[in-house]
Design a protein around this motif. Sequence first.
Motif, mmCIF file in Angstrom:
data_model
loop_
_atom_site.group_PDB
_atom_site.id
_atom_site.type_symbol
_atom_site.label_atom_id
_atom_site.label_comp_id
_atom_site.label_asym_id
_atom_site.label_seq_id
_atom_site.Cartn_x
_atom_site.Cartn_y
_atom_site.Cartn_z
ATOM 1 N N ILE A 94 0.851 -1.193 0.000
ATOM 2 C CA ILE A 94 0.000 0.000 0.000
ATOM 3 C C ILE A 94 0.887 1.244 0.000
ATOM 4 C CG2 ILE A 94 -1.860 1.222 1.160
ATOM 5 C CD1 ILE A 94 -2.638 -1.552 0.106
ATOM 6 N N ASN A 95 1.830 1.291 0.921
ATOM 7 C CA ASN A 95 2.833 2.351 0.986
ATOM 8 C C ASN A 95 4.026 1.797 1.753
ATOM 9 O OD1 ASN A 95 2.195 2.708 3.831
ATOM 10 N ND2 ASN A 95 0.394 3.874 3.158
ATOM 11 N N ASP A 96 4.994 2.659 2.057
ATOM 12 C CA ASP A 96 6.217 2.188 2.699
ATOM 13 C C ASP A 96 5.987 1.643 4.106
ATOM 14 O OD1 ASP A 96 7.709 2.806 0.484
ATOM 15 O OD2 ASP A 96 8.368 4.768 1.224
ATOM 16 N N SER A 97 4.865 1.972 4.708
ATOM 17 C CA SER A 97 4.618 1.517 6.071
ATOM 18 C C SER A 97 3.413 0.588 6.188
ATOM 19 C CB SER A 97 4.411 2.732 6.998
ATOM 20 O OG SER A 97 3.295 3.501 6.572
ATOM 21 N N LEU A 98 2.916 0.092 5.055
ATOM 22 C CA LEU A 98 1.737 -0.774 5.121
ATOM 23 C C LEU A 98 1.722 -1.785 3.971
ATOM 24 C CD1 LEU A 98 -0.832 -1.168 6.852
ATOM 25 C CD2 LEU A 98 -2.050 0.233 5.177
ATOM 26 N N LEU A 99 1.607 -3.051 4.341
ATOM 27 C CA LEU A 99 1.434 -4.139 3.382
ATOM 28 C C LEU A 99 0.087 -4.797 3.642
ATOM 29 C CD1 LEU A 99 4.929 -5.906 3.616
ATOM 30 C CD2 LEU A 99 4.131 -4.433 1.765
ATOM 31 N N ALA A 100 -0.620 -5.143 2.579
ATOM 32 C CA ALA A 100 -1.856 -5.917 2.701
ATOM 33 C C ALA A 100 -1.565 -7.357 2.323
ATOM 34 C CB ALA A 100 -2.949 -5.337 1.810
ATOM 35 N N PHE A 101 -2.220 -8.302 2.988
ATOM 36 C CA PHE A 101 -2.027 -9.711 2.637
ATOM 37 C C PHE A 101 -3.348 -10.458 2.737
ATOM 38 C CE2 PHE A 101 -1.101 -9.446 7.204
ATOM 39 C CZ PHE A 101 -1.803 -10.522 7.728
ATOM 40 N N GLY A 102 -3.479 -11.482 1.902
ATOM 41 C CA GLY A 102 -4.630 -12.373 1.932
ATOM 42 C C GLY A 102 -4.151 -13.786 2.187
ATOM 43 N N THR A 103 -5.001 -14.603 2.796
ATOM 44 C CA THR A 103 -4.579 -15.941 3.195
ATOM 45 C C THR A 103 -5.499 -17.019 2.621
ATOM 46 O OG1 THR A 103 -5.927 -16.093 5.212
ATOM 47 C CG2 THR A 103 -3.818 -14.929 5.372
ATOM 48 N N ALA A 104 -5.047 -18.253 2.765
ATOM 49 C CA ALA A 104 -5.806 -19.396 2.254
ATOM 50 C C ALA A 104 -7.098 -19.615 3.032
ATOM 51 C CB ALA A 104 -4.951 -20.659 2.304
ATOM 52 N N ASN A 105 -7.153 -19.151 4.268
ATOM 53 C CA ASN A 105 -8.391 -19.336 5.046
ATOM 54 C C ASN A 105 -9.288 -18.104 4.995
ATOM 55 O OD1 ASN A 105 -6.914 -17.632 6.645
ATOM 56 N ND2 ASN A 105 -6.842 -18.983 8.440
ATOM 57 N N GLY A 106 -9.030 -17.213 4.024
ATOM 58 C CA GLY A 106 -9.957 -16.126 3.750
ATOM 59 C C GLY A 106 -9.705 -14.817 4.466
ATOM 60 N N ASN A 107 -8.660 -14.738 5.264
ATOM 61 C CA ASN A 107 -8.404 -13.507 6.016
ATOM 62 C C ASN A 107 -7.750 -12.433 5.139
ATOM 63 O OD1 ASN A 107 -9.391 -14.553 8.396
ATOM 64 N ND2 ASN A 107 -7.398 -15.212 9.147
ATOM 65 N N ILE A 108 -8.061 -11.180 5.438
ATOM 66 C CA ILE A 108 -7.376 -10.025 4.870
ATOM 67 C C ILE A 108 -6.733 -9.271 6.024
ATOM 68 C CG2 ILE A 108 -7.629 -7.799 3.738
ATOM 69 C CD1 ILE A 108 -7.823 -10.010 1.770
ATOM 70 N N GLY A 109 -5.422 -9.067 5.918
ATOM 71 C CA GLY A 109 -4.723 -8.386 6.998
ATOM 72 C C GLY A 109 -3.830 -7.279 6.472
ATOM 73 N N LEU A 161 -5.498 0.126 -5.647
ATOM 74 C CA LEU A 161 -5.740 1.148 -6.659
ATOM 75 C C LEU A 161 -5.460 2.512 -6.032
ATOM 76 C CD1 LEU A 161 -9.101 -0.112 -8.226
ATOM 77 C CD2 LEU A 161 -6.765 -0.610 -8.955
ATOM 78 N N PRO A 162 -4.289 3.088 -6.299
ATOM 79 C CA PRO A 162 -3.941 4.364 -5.650
ATOM 80 C C PRO A 162 -4.824 5.523 -6.071
ATOM 81 C CG PRO A 162 -2.318 3.777 -7.328
ATOM 82 C CD PRO A 162 -3.212 2.590 -7.167
ATOM 83 N N GLN A 163 -5.404 5.465 -7.286
ATOM 84 C CA GLN A 163 -6.196 6.595 -7.759
ATOM 85 C C GLN A 163 -7.472 6.800 -6.949
ATOM 86 O OE1 GLN A 163 -5.471 3.786 -9.472
ATOM 87 N NE2 GLN A 163 -6.861 3.445 -11.195
ATOM 88 N N ASN A 164 -7.974 5.739 -6.320
ATOM 89 C CA ASN A 164 -9.156 5.915 -5.466
ATOM 90 C C ASN A 164 -8.964 5.312 -4.072
ATOM 91 O OD1 ASN A 164 -9.298 3.209 -6.126
ATOM 92 N ND2 ASN A 164 -11.044 3.464 -7.525
ATOM 93 N N ASN A 165 -7.707 4.989 -3.751
ATOM 94 C CA ASN A 165 -7.350 4.498 -2.414
ATOM 95 C C ASN A 165 -8.178 3.279 -2.021
ATOM 96 O OD1 ASN A 165 -5.739 4.605 -0.135
ATOM 97 N ND2 ASN A 165 -7.058 6.024 0.974
ATOM 98 N N ASP A 188 -5.046 2.108 -16.315
ATOM 99 C CA ASP A 188 -6.046 1.050 -16.401
ATOM 100 C C ASP A 188 -5.622 -0.165 -15.576
ATOM 101 O OD1 ASP A 188 -7.400 2.712 -18.148
ATOM 102 O OD2 ASP A 188 -6.507 1.803 -19.926
ATOM 103 N N LEU A 189 -6.554 -1.112 -15.438
ATOM 104 C CA LEU A 189 -6.275 -2.308 -14.652
ATOM 105 C C LEU A 189 -6.684 -3.552 -15.442
ATOM 106 C CD1 LEU A 189 -5.370 -3.438 -11.844
ATOM 107 C CD2 LEU A 189 -7.801 -3.492 -11.246
#
Length: 297
Positions: free
Chosen positions: A110-125, A151-155, A195-196
């Motif tokens: 996301i930025n230098d101080s934040l990473l997003a992760f998803g897991t096999a059991n459905g969690n988003i952290g 998507l940085p253009q709409n956060n 675009d994406l």
Amino acid sequence: YQFDPYKDTFREINGLHTIKDEIILSIFEHNNEIWFGTYSGVWVYEYLKGDFILKRTFLNDYNITEILKDSDEIYWFTTKNNGVFAVPSIHVENHSVLENEKNITSLEKINDSLLAFGTANGNIGFHNPSTQENSYLNVPSTYRVSSIKYLPQNNQLLISKDINSYAFNLKTKKLVKNVAVSLQNVKSFTHINNDLLYTTGSVASVLKNGNIEEKGQVISTNKRTYASHFQNKTNQTYIAYVDNIYVFDKHWNSRIVTLDNEPIFGKSFTETEDGVVWVGTFKNGLVGIKDDQVIQH
């Protein structure tokens, strides 16, 4: 021990107790560091005033048989039974997550101080690399997270699961289920300028400006995809399909790239500063492509 051939003496070395039970397969010197290739990855030590200090470990799930650095500042790691890794930047750190969250299926900065992760059991952290702290998003589904994209253009963080998909606004903290565009079971997300591109088990499509409220431009249907990559220097898009690697120009005209006139079955992409697109394959190891031709294999 350290042996002095001039004095014919041995001195016990401090600091290597953490690696005493490892089988060392290779040794590599880098600046003032000693890297040990072992059956449990790479162990990096700093040699300071005659003692070794452990700095970090990485590639812990692999047997590292050889380590080298080429003239293009790319680090190469050969493994036992798992092919070769090419790493353009070696600033690798090991970050811990909760024990039950080690089966991570998708990771996004996301930025230098934040990473997003998803897991096999459905969690988003969300993981803060500085504080090593995790926070979690309450997603109303336990299905596996197949892919995530910021998507940085709409956060917004797009969340694709095996069934259903969601968009999370990091500013308002609002989570909504995607309706207009189904992003379930996405194999890869790729930014193409503003675009994406998203690819699934049967569709490749482009969302204009990353707009998830409108249907996108369909690039292909009824063909399984595995990965995608956009090369900014050439304005070309690479998609690994079930039958070959396809390269698209900015108008989405396609051509295939083959290896000795045989299809390339790709599963991942990366790119180095010299413009080579590297493809991790199912059966041909690592393949380097430049100017629509295989130049390394």
